[in-house]
Design a protein around this motif. Structure first.
Motif, PDB file in Angstrom:
ATOM      1  N   LEU A 392       0.852  -1.193   0.000  1.00 54.27           N
ATOM      2  CA  LEU A 392       0.000   0.000   0.000  1.00 54.27           C
ATOM      3  C   LEU A 392       0.883   1.237   0.000  1.00 54.27           C
ATOM      4  O   LEU A 392       1.783   1.361   0.844  1.00 54.27           O
ATOM      5  CB  LEU A 392      -0.899   0.000   1.240  1.00 54.27           C
ATOM      6  N   PHE A 393       0.628   2.151  -0.937  1.00 56.64           N
ATOM      7  CA  PHE A 393       1.424   3.362  -1.078  1.00 56.64           C
ATOM      8  C   PHE A 393       0.523   4.589  -1.027  1.00 56.64           C
ATOM      9  O   PHE A 393      -0.593   4.572  -1.562  1.00 56.64           O
ATOM     10  CB  PHE A 393       2.188   3.366  -2.408  1.00 56.64           C
ATOM     11  N   ASP A 394       1.021   5.643  -0.405  1.00 61.06           N
ATOM     12  CA  ASP A 394       0.369   6.941  -0.500  1.00 61.06           C
ATOM     13  C   ASP A 394       0.625   7.505  -1.890  1.00 61.06           C
ATOM     14  O   ASP A 394       1.763   7.495  -2.376  1.00 61.06           O
ATOM     15  CB  ASP A 394       0.939   7.879   0.575  1.00 61.06           C
ATOM     16  N   SER A 395      -0.411   7.989  -2.555  1.00 60.00           N
ATOM     17  CA  SER A 395      -0.271   8.407  -3.956  1.00 60.00           C
ATOM     18  C   SER A 395       0.560   9.666  -4.129  1.00 60.00           C
ATOM     19  O   SER A 395       1.182   9.865  -5.172  1.00 60.00           O
ATOM     20  CB  SER A 395      -1.658   8.614  -4.584  1.00 60.00           C
ATOM     21  N   GLU A 396       0.571  10.538  -3.130  1.00 63.27           N
ATOM     22  CA  GLU A 396       1.295  11.804  -3.289  1.00 63.27           C
ATOM     23  C   GLU A 396       2.792  11.640  -3.088  1.00 63.27           C
ATOM     24  O   GLU A 396       3.595  12.124  -3.897  1.00 63.27           O
ATOM     25  CB  GLU A 396       0.747  12.847  -2.308  1.00 63.27           C
ATOM     26  N   THR A 397       3.193  10.970  -2.014  1.00 63.36           N
ATOM     27  CA  THR A 397       4.617  10.836  -1.726  1.00 63.36           C
ATOM     28  C   THR A 397       5.179   9.487  -2.175  1.00 63.36           C
ATOM     29  O   THR A 397       6.395   9.305  -2.180  1.00 63.36           O
ATOM     30  CB  THR A 397       4.871  10.974  -0.213  1.00 63.36           C
ATOM     31  N   LEU A 398       4.291   8.541  -2.512  1.00 65.25           N
ATOM     32  CA  LEU A 398       4.671   7.164  -2.863  1.00 65.25           C
ATOM     33  C   LEU A 398       5.431   6.485  -1.728  1.00 65.25           C
ATOM     34  O   LEU A 398       6.347   5.698  -1.943  1.00 65.25           O
ATOM     35  CB  LEU A 398       5.475   7.134  -4.160  1.00 65.25           C
ATOM     36  N   THR A 399       5.036   6.829  -0.495  1.00 66.38           N
ATOM     37  CA  THR A 399       5.568   6.160   0.687  1.00 66.38           C
ATOM     38  C   THR A 399       4.921   4.796   0.824  1.00 66.38           C
ATOM     39  O   THR A 399       3.700   4.655   0.702  1.00 66.38           O
ATOM     40  CB  THR A 399       5.261   6.989   1.954  1.00 66.38           C
ATOM     41  N   CYS A 400       5.719   3.775   1.099  1.00 71.80           N
ATOM     42  CA  CYS A 400       5.186   2.433   1.339  1.00 71.80           C
ATOM     43  C   CYS A 400       4.690   2.355   2.783  1.00 71.80           C
ATOM     44  O   CYS A 400       5.483   2.400   3.722  1.00 71.80           O
ATOM     45  CB  CYS A 400       6.244   1.370   1.087  1.00 71.80           C
ATOM     46  N   ILE A 401       3.379   2.239   2.944  1.00 70.95           N
ATOM     47  CA  ILE A 401       2.775   2.192   4.268  1.00 70.95           C
ATOM     48  C   ILE A 401       2.709   0.764   4.783  1.00 70.95           C
ATOM     49  O   ILE A 401       2.998   0.491   5.942  1.00 70.95           O
ATOM     50  CB  ILE A 401       1.369   2.830   4.230  1.00 70.95           C
ATOM     51  N   ILE A 402       2.304  -0.164   3.921  1.00 68.45           N
ATOM     52  CA  ILE A 402       2.179  -1.571   4.295  1.00 68.45           C
ATOM     53  C   ILE A 402       2.810  -2.417   3.196  1.00 68.45           C
ATOM     54  O   ILE A 402       2.638  -2.131   2.012  1.00 68.45           O
ATOM     55  CB  ILE A 402       0.706  -1.969   4.491  1.00 68.45           C
ATOM     56  N   ALA A 403       3.536  -3.459   3.593  1.00 72.21           N
ATOM     57  CA  ALA A 403       4.148  -4.385   2.640  1.00 72.21           C
ATOM     58  C   ALA A 403       3.733  -5.799   3.004  1.00 72.21           C
ATOM     59  O   ALA A 403       3.553  -6.132   4.185  1.00 72.21           O
ATOM     60  CB  ALA A 403       5.670  -4.254   2.670  1.00 72.21           C
ATOM     61  N   SER A 404       3.592  -6.644   1.981  1.00 68.20           N
ATOM     62  CA  SER A 404       3.134  -8.004   2.239  1.00 68.20           C
ATOM     63  C   SER A 404       3.659  -8.961   1.181  1.00 68.20           C
ATOM     64  O   SER A 404       3.864  -8.590   0.028  1.00 68.20           O
ATOM     65  CB  SER A 404       1.593  -8.045   2.247  1.00 68.20           C
ATOM     66  N   ALA A 405       3.861 -10.198   1.603  1.00 67.13           N
ATOM     67  CA  ALA A 405       4.115 -11.318   0.692  1.00 67.13           C
ATOM     68  C   ALA A 405       3.034 -12.352   0.954  1.00 67.13           C
ATOM     69  O   ALA A 405       2.692 -12.629   2.104  1.00 67.13           O
ATOM     70  CB  ALA A 405       5.495 -11.916   0.937  1.00 67.13           C
ATOM     71  N   TYR A 406       2.500 -12.923  -0.117  1.00 66.15           N
ATOM     72  CA  TYR A 406       1.376 -13.856   0.014  1.00 66.15           C
ATOM     73  C   TYR A 406       1.694 -15.125  -0.754  1.00 66.15           C
ATOM     74  O   TYR A 406       1.919 -15.091  -1.966  1.00 66.15           O
ATOM     75  CB  TYR A 406       0.109 -13.215  -0.546  1.00 66.15           C
ATOM     76  N   SER A 407       1.697 -16.240  -0.030  1.00 65.56           N
ATOM     77  CA  SER A 407       1.942 -17.522  -0.706  1.00 65.56           C
ATOM     78  C   SER A 407       1.103 -18.653  -0.122  1.00 65.56           C
ATOM     79  O   SER A 407       1.146 -19.777  -0.640  1.00 65.56           O
ATOM     80  CB  SER A 407       3.421 -17.904  -0.620  1.00 65.56           C
ATOM     81  N   VAL A 408       0.362 -18.388   0.950  1.00 69.89           N
ATOM     82  CA  VAL A 408      -0.473 -19.404   1.582  1.00 69.89           C
ATOM     83  C   VAL A 408      -1.936 -19.114   1.252  1.00 69.89           C
ATOM     84  O   VAL A 408      -2.485 -18.115   1.724  1.00 69.89           O
ATOM     85  CB  VAL A 408      -0.263 -19.430   3.104  1.00 69.89           C
ATOM     86  N   PRO A 409      -2.593 -19.928   0.447  1.00 67.82           N
ATOM     87  CA  PRO A 409      -3.957 -19.625   0.006  1.00 67.82           C
ATOM     88  C   PRO A 409      -4.953 -19.695   1.157  1.00 67.82           C
ATOM     89  O   PRO A 409      -4.715 -20.321   2.192  1.00 67.82           O
ATOM     90  CB  PRO A 409      -4.240 -20.706  -1.021  1.00 67.82           C
ATOM     91  N   THR A 410      -6.101 -19.050   0.947  1.00 69.87           N
ATOM     92  CA  THR A 410      -7.161 -19.026   1.960  1.00 69.87           C
ATOM     93  C   THR A 410      -7.637 -20.423   2.311  1.00 69.87           C
ATOM     94  O   THR A 410      -7.852 -20.755   3.480  1.00 69.87           O
ATOM     95  CB  THR A 410      -8.339 -18.189   1.454  1.00 69.87           C
ATOM     96  N   TYR A 411      -7.784 -21.249   1.290  1.00 69.34           N
ATOM     97  CA  TYR A 411      -8.264 -22.617   1.491  1.00 69.34           C
ATOM     98  C   TYR A 411      -7.161 -23.581   1.045  1.00 69.34           C
ATOM     99  O   TYR A 411      -6.904 -23.708  -0.161  1.00 69.34           O
ATOM    100  CB  TYR A 411      -9.553 -22.862   0.695  1.00 69.34           C
ATOM    101  N   LYS A 412      -6.520 -24.227   1.981  1.00 67.53           N
ATOM    102  CA  LYS A 412      -5.394 -25.102   1.654  1.00 67.53           C
ATOM    103  C   LYS A 412      -5.894 -26.482   1.221  1.00 67.53           C
ATOM    104  O   LYS A 412      -6.954 -26.940   1.651  1.00 67.53           O
ATOM    105  CB  LYS A 412      -4.473 -25.242   2.868  1.00 67.53           C
ATOM    106  N   ASN A 413      -5.101 -27.141   0.390  1.00 68.13           N
ATOM    107  CA  ASN A 413      -5.414 -28.518  -0.011  1.00 68.13           C
ATOM    108  C   ASN A 413      -5.304 -29.469   1.189  1.00 68.13           C
ATOM    109  O   ASN A 413      -4.485 -29.267   2.064  1.00 68.13           O
ATOM    110  CB  ASN A 413      -4.445 -28.983  -1.109  1.00 68.13           C
TER     111      ASN A 413
END
Length: 413
Positions: A392-413
């Motif tokens: 998530l970035f602020d549009s004016e300053t392009l500051t990164c407010i939140i960072a995330s990596a996603y690799s575990v699905p909501t519903y696992k096998n």
């Protein structure tokens, strides 16, 4: 910053107790007025991205499943606040880690840029609490306290940490909405940091287009399912050549005040390694690569809620800052007795739903041979069905407010 004060805490706003000590105020006072007319936005972004990536690598190195969310901005602010009251050696280490300028007035402009764009509205909910929780009887340095309060860096509260640790832990859990399986209260203070994000897209995803779809690992093996939110529209997309990554920009909120950037690595078998070599120039490259497609393209991202609790103390120690936790000389200008934070706990939660401020455009069938106006490497769609990064970035300053990596699905096998 919104602070929830629990029942036994009191805000440390007045310091009138006569105690036998003195603070060395040199290096803990930003002179006023600060008349810095130089535009520091580019250097601010470059310095912030450098810290973002250093801290990202530290988080990723300790993430077994490569699935996490945190606020680099919030952690940056807390460390900057501590540095304002640290001894010269510790202060230098923290400033070097954060890439904070040593010039007082330029640094104040950094603080203003970092804190001025997180505003609560009906369409954007970013709830942030940054707290130095001191044991009852520990008194903040009034000059240092004035700096962190005026610059909206962090709040200072008191609690009976040593007198009643069991109640303190329970109240901290309520404040942070966290499990905290291993919170250390052996010192006379703790650092608490929470960030919650839930907002409306500028353009919503259609309810009818949410589909339970397979989610794969980076090798293409199915590992579970996610609810993909689909829309076909003209979108801002790019291809970062240095990373061989496809990037997508989706606006958030009224007037597109924020944006979420999604990053996928279709040519890589190891996302962790692919982004681990990134530097701040690559982030600038990603933003420069965005182009709006000539024609509608299919976009599909998971509907999700992701939350993480980080032991930031361990991560900061990995990055070389040790004295904050165990050297009373390092923090003697923050409080009396010197603050000795035994824990730095960060909890972040990010929610992605399909709701938006404006209705989605009508779906169009676009032949695959129609030029999109994008880099040929990009293709004709952005389907997030395997591990990805987003921020998530602020549009004016392009500051990164939140960072995330996603690799575990909501519903696992």
């Amino acid at each position: 910053m919104q602070v929830i004060v629990f029942t036994f805490l009191i805000v440390s706003v007045g310091i009138s107790v006569s105690i036998p000590h003195s603070f060395d105020l040199r290096g803990t006072h930003i002179q006023e007025p600060c008349n810095v007319y130089e535009d520091v936005l580019h250097s601010y972004r470059s310095d912030m991205y450098d810290f973002d990536l250093k801290f990202y690598r530290a988080v990723a190195a300790r993430s077994v499943q490569y699935n996490f969310v945190y606020s680099p901005l919030s952690i940056w602010l807390i460390l900057a606040g501590l540095a304002e009251g640290a001894d010269s050696t510790t202060r230098q280490k923290i400033f070097n880690l954060l890439n904070v300028p040593y010039d007082d007035c330029t640094r104040q402009k950094y603080y203003q840029l970092a804190t001025s764009h997180i505003v609560q509205t009906e369409d954007i909910k970013i709830i942030s609490n940054r707290i130095l929780l001191l044991d009852a009887g520990v008194t903040p340095n009034p000059t240092w306290y004035d700096i962190v309060m005026k610059n909206n860096i962090l709040d200072v509260l008191n609690a009976p940490i040593r007198h009643n640790p069991a109640v303190t832990v329970e109240e901290i859990k309520k404040l942070m909405h966290a499990e905290l399986p291993r919170i250390n209260l052996n010192g006379n203070s703790v650092l608490l940091d929470t960030v919650d994000f839930n907002a409306l897209w500028t353009t919503e995803f259609a309810d009818a287009k949410i589909e339970r779809s397979p989610f794969h690992d980076q090798l293409g093996n199915p590992v579970g399912f996610v609810d993909l939110m689909r829309v076909t529209k003209r979108a801002r997309l790019g291809y970062a050549k240095s990373l061989k990554a496809k990037v997508l920009e989706l606006p958030v909120g009224d007037n597109e005040r924020y944006k979420i950037i999604f990053v996928m690595f279709p040519e890589s078998k190891d996302v962790r390694a692919s982004f681990g070599v990134a530097d701040n120039d690559i982030i600038f490259e990603m933003f420069a690569s965005f182009r709006e497609s000539y024609v509608p393209v299919e976009v599909a991202i998971p509907r999700l809620v992701i939350t993480s609790e980080l032991d930031v103390r361990t991560l900061i120690e990995d990055l070389g800052v040790i004295s904050l936790w165990n050297d009373s000389a390092a923090t003697r200008n923050i409080s009396y007795p010197p603050a000795m934070p035994s824990s730095f706990i960060h909890r972040a939660t990010l929610t992605l739903e399909n709701h938006g401020l404006h209705s989605p455009p009508p779906t169009e069938d676009v032949p695959s041979d129609v030029p999109t106006g994008l880099d040929p490497k990009f293709g004709h769609d952005f389907i997030v069905d395997r591990p990805f990064l987003f921020g998530l970035f602020d549009s004016e300053t392009l500051t990164c407010i939140i960072a995330s990596a996603y690799s575990v699905p909501t519903y696992k096998n």
